[in-house]
Motif scaffolding. Structure first.
Motif, PDB file in Angstrom:
ATOM      1  N   ASP A   8     -13.581  15.721  17.706  1.00 51.92           N
ATOM      2  CA  ASP A   8     -13.646  16.459  16.909  1.00 51.92           C
ATOM      3  C   ASP A   8     -14.251  16.341  15.689  1.00 51.92           C
ATOM      4  OD1 ASP A   8     -13.062  14.487  15.316  1.00 51.92           O
ATOM      5  OD2 ASP A   8     -11.617  14.842  14.339  1.00 51.92           O
ATOM      6  N   LYS A 160     -10.871  22.370  13.547  1.00 50.80           N
ATOM      7  CA  LYS A 160      -9.947  21.492  13.172  1.00 50.80           C
ATOM      8  C   LYS A 160      -8.302  22.309  13.954  1.00 50.80           C
ATOM      9  CE  LYS A 160     -11.933  23.084   8.814  1.00 50.80           C
ATOM     10  NZ  LYS A 160     -11.820  23.778   7.448  1.00 50.80           N
ATOM     11  N   VAL A 161      -7.833  21.163  14.156  1.00 44.73           N
ATOM     12  CA  VAL A 161      -6.412  21.186  15.654  1.00 44.73           C
ATOM     13  C   VAL A 161      -6.303  22.794  15.138  1.00 44.73           C
ATOM     14  CG1 VAL A 161      -4.072  20.279  15.942  1.00 44.73           C
ATOM     15  CG2 VAL A 161      -6.727  18.410  16.060  1.00 44.73           C
ATOM     16  N   HIS A 237      -7.697  18.804   9.753  1.00 47.49           N
ATOM     17  CA  HIS A 237      -6.337  19.491  10.334  1.00 47.49           C
ATOM     18  C   HIS A 237      -5.679  19.614   9.455  1.00 47.49           C
ATOM     19  CE1 HIS A 237      -9.435  17.543  13.855  1.00 47.49           C
ATOM     20  NE2 HIS A 237      -9.822  16.538  12.787  1.00 47.49           N
TER      21      HIS A 237
END
Length: 333
Positions: A8, A160-161, A237
């Motif tokens: 990520d 960023k999930v 996140h």
């Protein structure tokens, strides 16, 4: 997806192509004594372009390949022929990717839509050929413009999930266990803190073939907003989740205090996070009998006036369906 494949955060180096050189060709044909200048323009250098792709979930494809270089523009040629543009290079990324300048750490833009394209590095313009410079006093210019150089940048890509529900809590609060029970995800579960170092995503199946996405965010510690531990890597996140599910274990010394610490970390990192919908789940409730639950319930009513709470047990499957119902209502409101 294994933890090692959830990437990520990557740094990439991009180079756009330089523009092609303009031509200084002079027209030479049989029976045309002085044809004059007919040099064409150089082609544009290739761009380096970032593109959103909804089918990607991580930045793992940039784990080992970090240098990207676009093609150079071709030179101009005779008969005013423009050189071909340099080949563009595309970097496909999952939705929710933030692009930063590595040196200044400034955010350049975010990719949030499928197919969205942004130019990371512009290709250099091609130079103009000599026919642009002819005039009454200079009928045979023997010069042309060189192509402009491309751009070179060092960039940071942060993911960023994107999820409907984000699990928030201290390490070892039971977030991974809940995710493994409520979804088909298989996160790493162990009896020590920071078992989860990368977010895990799972799809929660609801009634009538409906579903929503839940993300297990690595545990927050006090001081995370200042970067303590891996605070900034974890907290970013949470920004992309529509609803926040706070998980606090029933054996906590002070449930209300833990909740306030978590809220304070979110507030210090980004006050806008407190505008999101919140639900508190008291996990590991199988450790409590009905009398203890009633006693905790009466004590919590004062401290949790502004937020709903529920007692659950992932191991004993207690309150799981009620939790799904509450989350579904919150998501659809």
């Amino acid at each position: 997806m294994t933890e090692g494949n959830f990437v990520d955060y990557v740094k990439v180096h991009v180079n756009s192509g330089k523009g092609g050189q303009g031509s200084t060709h002079l027209r030479r044909e049989k029976f045309v004594a002085k044809g004059g200048p007919d040099g064409g323009d150089g082609g544009r250098g290739g761009h380096v372009i970032i593109k959103g792709n909804k089918n990607l979930w991580t930045l793992v494809h940039y784990k080992f390949k970090k240098h990207f270089k676009a093609g150079h523009g071709e030179h101009g040629s005779r008969q005013r022929s423009t050189g071909a543009d340099g080949a563009d290079v595309y970097l496909e990324v999952p939705l929710g990717t933030v692009v930063r300048d590595t040196e200044s750490n400034a955010i350049l833009f975010e990719i949030t839509e499928d197919g969205e394209e942004k130019i990371l590095a512009k290709g250099g313009l091609g130079g103009r050929g000599n026919w642009h410079f002819k005039s009454a006093t200079n009928q045979t210019p023997r010069y042309a413009q060189p192509g402009l150089p491309g751009e070179e940048k060092q960039l940071t890509l942060e993911l960023k999930v994107l999820a409907d529900v984000g699990l928030v809590g201290f390490p070892n609060a039971g977030k991974s266990t809940l995710l493994s029970v409520i979804t088909s995800a298989k996160p790493k579960i162990a009896d020590y803190e920071f078992t989860t170092l990368k977010p895990n995503l799972g799809i929660v199946e609801y009634r009538d073939f409906q579903s929503f996405v839940m993300a297990d965010i690595p545990g927050i510690i006090e001081g995370a907003a200042e970067g303590k531990g891996l605070g900034h890597y974890f907290l970013r996140h949470i920004e992309r989740n529509a609803t926040l599910l706070f998980l606090i274990p029933a054996d906590s010394k002070d449930v209300s205090k833990e909740y306030q610490i978590l809220l304070d970390e979110l507030r210090r990192y980004n006050p806008e996070l407190l505008d999101k919908q919140r639900l508190v789940a008291i996990s590991k409730a199988d450790m409590l009998d009905d009398e203890l639950i009633n006693e905790m319930d009466s004590l919590m009513k004062e401290d949790f006036k502004d937020v709903e709470y529920i007692f659950i047990s992932s191991v004993a499957q207690k309150g799981i369906q009620e939790l799904k119902d509450k989350l579904w209502v919150m998501l659809n409101n």
